[in-house]
Scaffold this motif. Structure first.
Motif: not given
Length: 451
Positions: A118-120, A124-126, A234, A314, A448
């Motif tokens: 989901q982040v990718s 976004h970047q965790l 990422n 999150m 994120f």
């Protein structure tokens, strides 16, 4: 909808099946893989006491492999000795309709693979602090497993052998838990006896495992290092075009510096990752406790705060399709305002509209003397949403200041009523911006790494 534990056909042990169905009622089928299928079930004990559990049932065709069955049962029994906050607990082992199943703690939430995807996908970047926090919690669970003993005090010598994003669960409460201890060693055994049955596990092997050597608990630490590198960068670390190519990459263990992919990773964290991913066992962390301590110390030294509450938020965002579909709220706000400002500038260039009320953009004087009530009304209409103010106020102030300095602004010397009408399109844009921002959660943006 209700599911049954049995497949069509005869059962190998009718009594086992009857007892299993008395104790466990299948509520929902969650997933099926190459080795097992997973169900949510209701466990009923004495007095009608019920508890929600997860049941992983070995696929019937694998019961023909007696060596695998024996390994599975041995590992499942051993895992029943494990009782730790960062490990999914195994409650029971049973047999029904000729196949075996384990009953585990049900963790409502998501896994790290889903978060990673989901982040990718959203660009976004965790945040560094949460990546470190998650792996510190994983190391706590591994430390407990590696150091556990049976009731007689004999070491269990457990090695997970499959520390990977799908096996790291994060609950809706922000708890981090390792799962599949009951299958990990059995998976390795079946991988050796039946090539091709287990897929997609090679990317998280240790170099010694990739070279066919005997592994110990330090193999799990290497796997944890891979996971930490991936969620910080990422991207995947060891992923070839084939399983063989992936294994070769792991054997070489060449790890690019994280600074190439994430500017927020300091040298002190890079050193921790490098140590976890050392090809030389002597240079690697010697225990999960050591690695956990280093990760926690990094957070302390850098004054970084990460808690299960933030992780819970999150998870909520990940599990909220409507929230996920909105993409980047701040970017959308900026687009709305920019579009409205462009329209105002276009009106300024149209001679036919020069004499129409509200047709000209605000000049420097009007912008600097704009009534703050316009912004306050937009914020206050949401009932004092504390997270909304810093987003709207700061962002809109920057936009207004930029617009005030923009070229081609023509002075508007007409009365206050006309000036108010000139502000109307902009106010509409700001209201829309507030609507979008109110639907986004500030905490998730921080998680994120947007803010």
């Amino acid at each position: 909808m209700s599911y049954e534990l049995n497949e069509p056909g005869t059962t190998s042990d009718a009594e086992d099946t009857r007892q299993a169905k008395q104790r466990y009622t299948i509520v929902e089928k969650l997933d099926v893989g190459g080795m097992a299928e997973i169900f949510i079930a209701q466990s009923t004990s004495v007095g009608g006491i019920q508890k929600r559990v997860a049941i992983k049932r070995i696929l019937p065709n694998l019961t023909k492999n007696q060596r695998f069955v024996n390994m599975f049962l041995d590992e499942a029994r051993l895992c029943m000795y494990l009782n730790h906050a960062n490990i999914v607990q195994v409650f029971d082992v049973g047999k029904a309709d000729g196949t075996y199943f384990i009953v585990m703690e049900y963790v409502e939430g998501t896994n790290l693979r889903q978060i990673f995807q989901q982040v990718s996908e959203t660009g976004h970047q965790l945040a560094v602090e949460f990546a470190v926090y998650i792996l510190a919690e994983v190391c706590k669970g591994m430390a407990h497993a590696h150091e556990s003993t049976d009731p007689d005090g004999n070491p269990l010598s457990l090695v997970h052998r499959d520390i990977s994003p799908p096996n790291i669960l994060i609950s809706k409460s922000g708890e981090v838990k390792i799962t599949d201890f009951g299958l990990a060693k059995a998976q390795t055994q079946i991988e050796l006896t039946d090539p091709g049955v287990v897929k997609g596990k090679f990317s998280y092997l240790s170099p010694e495992a990739a070279n066919g050597k005997i592994v110990d608990h330090r193999a799990d630490l290497f796997s944890a290092g891979i996971v930490l590198w991936e969620i910080l960068a990422n991207r995947r670390l060891f992923l070839g075009k084939s399983d063989l190519e992936t294994v070769e990459l792991i054997r070489d263990a060449k790890v690019p510096p994280l600074s190439l992919f994430n500017e927020h990773v300091p040298d002190s964290l890079q050193k921790i990752v490098d140590r976890a991913l050392s090809r030389d066992l002597k240079h690697r962390f010697q225990s999960a406790q050591d690695m956990a301590n280093e990760l926690v110390q990094f957070l302390v030294d850098n004054s970084l705060k990460a808690t299960n509450f933030g992780l819970a938020e999150m998870v909520r965002q990940i599990n909220d399709p409507e929230s996920a579909s909105r993409g980047r709220p701040l970017q959308r706000i900026g687009e709305l305002i920019d579009d409205e400002l462009d329209k105002l500038k276009q009106l300024n260039q149209d001679p036919d509209n020069m004499n129409e009320p509200g047709s000209q953009p605000l000049n420097d004087t009007e912008v600097s003397s704009a009534d703050d009530a316009y912004l306050l009304e937009i914020v206050d209409m949401w009932g004092g949403h504390e997270d909304l103010e810093p987003i709207v106020d700061t962002h809109l102030a920057d936009m207004l200041e930029a617009y005030a300095k923009a070229p081609n602004n023509v002075s508007n010397s007409r009365g206050s009523d006309t000036a108010s009408m000139g502000r109307l399109p902009l106010i509409i844009a700001l209201t829309l911006a507030a609507l979008i921002t109110a639907g986004a959660t500030y905490g998730a943006l921080v998680l994120f790494g947007v803010m």
